[in-house]
Design an enzyme around this catalytic site. Sequence first.
Site, short mmCIF file in Angstrom:
data_model
loop_
_atom_site.label_atom_id
_atom_site.label_comp_id
_atom_site.label_asym_id
_atom_site.label_seq_id
_atom_site.Cartn_x
_atom_site.Cartn_y
_atom_site.Cartn_z
N ASP A 1 14.20 10.40 6.73
CA ASP A 1 14.15 9.11 6.05
C ASP A 1 15.28 8.23 6.57
O ASP A 1 16.43 8.40 6.15
CB ASP A 1 14.28 9.35 4.54
CG ASP A 1 13.92 8.13 3.71
OD1 ASP A 1 13.70 7.05 4.26
OD2 ASP A 1 13.87 8.29 2.47
N GLY B 1 6.26 -0.65 2.26
CA GLY B 1 7.15 -1.80 2.30
C GLY B 1 8.48 -1.48 1.65
O GLY B 1 8.74 -0.35 1.21
N ALA B 2 9.34 -2.48 1.57
CA ALA B 2 10.64 -2.34 0.91
C ALA B 2 10.44 -2.06 -0.57
O ALA B 2 9.59 -2.68 -1.21
CB ALA B 2 11.43 -3.64 1.07
N GLY C 1 8.54 2.58 -3.19
CA GLY C 1 8.47 3.94 -3.71
C GLY C 1 8.11 4.97 -2.65
O GLY C 1 7.82 6.11 -2.98
N LYS C 2 8.17 4.58 -1.38
CA LYS C 2 7.78 5.51 -0.31
C LYS C 2 8.70 6.73 -0.23
O LYS C 2 8.22 7.85 -0.03
CB LYS C 2 7.67 4.79 1.04
CG LYS C 2 8.96 4.14 1.51
CD LYS C 2 8.71 3.23 2.73
CE LYS C 2 10.02 2.61 3.20
NZ LYS C 2 10.75 1.84 2.16
N HIS D 1 19.67 6.44 -3.18
CA HIS D 1 18.69 7.40 -2.66
C HIS D 1 19.17 8.83 -2.87
O HIS D 1 18.40 9.70 -3.24
CB HIS D 1 18.41 7.13 -1.18
CG HIS D 1 17.32 6.14 -0.95
ND1 HIS D 1 16.18 6.43 -0.26
CD2 HIS D 1 17.20 4.85 -1.34
CE1 HIS D 1 15.40 5.36 -0.22
NE2 HIS D 1 16.00 4.39 -0.86
#
Lengths: 175, 175, 175
Positions: A86, A13-14, A17-18, A53
């Site tokens: 990403d 999800g938002a 931590g993906k 990021h």
Amino acid sequence: MSQLPKLTFVLGGASSGKSAFAEALVLATGAARVYVATSQVYDDEMAAKVRDHRAARGDGWLTIEEPMDMAKALSQVGTNQVVLLDCASMWLTNHMMAESDLRAATEAFMAALDTCAGRVVVVSNEVGMGIVPDNALARRFRIAQGKLNQRLAEKADLAVFVVAGLPQVLKGQLP
Amino acid sequence: MSQLPKLTFVLGGASSGKSAFAEALVLATGAARVYVATSQVYDDEMAAKVRDHRAARGDGWLTIEEPMDMAKALSQVGTNQVVLLDCASMWLTNHMMAESDLRAATEAFMAALDTCAGRVVVVSNEVGMGIVPDNALARRFRIAQGKLNQRLAEKADLAVFVVAGLPQVLKGQLP
Amino acid sequence: MSQLPKLTFVLGGASSGKSAFAEALVLATGAARVYVATSQVYDDEMAAKVRDHRAARGDGWLTIEEPMDMAKALSQVGTNQVVLLDCASMWLTNHMMAESDLRAATEAFMAALDTCAGRVVVVSNEVGMGIVPDNALARRFRIAQGKLNQRLAEKADLAVFVVAGLPQVLKGQLP
């Protein structure tokens, strides 16, 4: 040093931590790393997100900026490189805004993953576990994203669902 | 040929592959199969969805169209049949639009699952993992759906959460 | 009687059964129990929710009403007590509405968890698995909640994701 399979799929999800989890997987291989940046900066919110990021990722990445054409991006990758792509959600957003043929774009993306010389980690968003949105475009996106996530998960050797920063393995085994 | 328990609960987000997963579970039993169709076609989007699901499901299903009365639908099922009830979210939507007494309707649904002669696989949507919706009806639906999912999961012998097409077992064991 | 570690984190969607699951964890310890109530009642919907939760929880809880200052709330807890803090999402909402410095408030919350004499179970909402909300404040909340959940999960000895009332262990082991 750990090994990654040909394709790893990291879903979350938002602010789950993906991305950080996917970056850690890539770093742990010790291989030369490539970042495929799919973001197109439309506004300040997006600019801030890209900046955050990039700072979190740190140095040592070869960056390929490519919002839509994954065949082009992934054909530049060598056998010894590991790619962090990403993310698939931004790729999908870019294609929907460009009114691309999504079916053709998806097949080209899948074929590019098959033929890429290096190993690839694809990050994507889970967006289908909320209430049905009022907005028709949002509903179309939600369905397209769900289908794309299924394709990526099916193709992946390792699929991980990140919840609150913690990995749940959906398929395969963590290195 | 694989066995299914009396009640299987398959939960997932939008376009998560939950219906395809549930269909595969039913098919693998080799038993006579019944499809309880709960959808009421309000618009073109829904018509397209029903068409897609029917095509994906293929032939060989006895279909019972019943949007609200699960006691009526499930009383028609025989001992050797396996039922796919797709889905509890549409059933809930239909009852909310009809302004039914949800408590009574839920108890009747649960009792019908208990007394059904065949084995049943119920599909449902996870809708509670997004932001709180602005719309009061959507908030009510989200809470009612969450409570219904808890009831179904509690009653089920096997409960599966489908994420990107991949099953995560919440309870019981996959056949 | 079962033991709980110093910090347990219970995450789930709306009406997922996360509070009931967390309460059951606390009750099973047999220890003196403290409820840290973070809700501020803004409207009838919230009043009804607070009433329902209180009824479900039953008697035997010492209640501390504290919407924002967790250092203050948790400093009142003794070594033999187990705390249910329900929930981090309401705490975050209260701080966002008060336009607090979220970074400072989060650090104070984390420090209060470290220094609390008793064991603590923190409940929180997963809100990041739906479509991106239209509303800028909702987008900010979604990101802040995701980051807060990551912090809590990282600090926790036991982290559980509750889906349809059923626990999925993300980290540690259920007692």
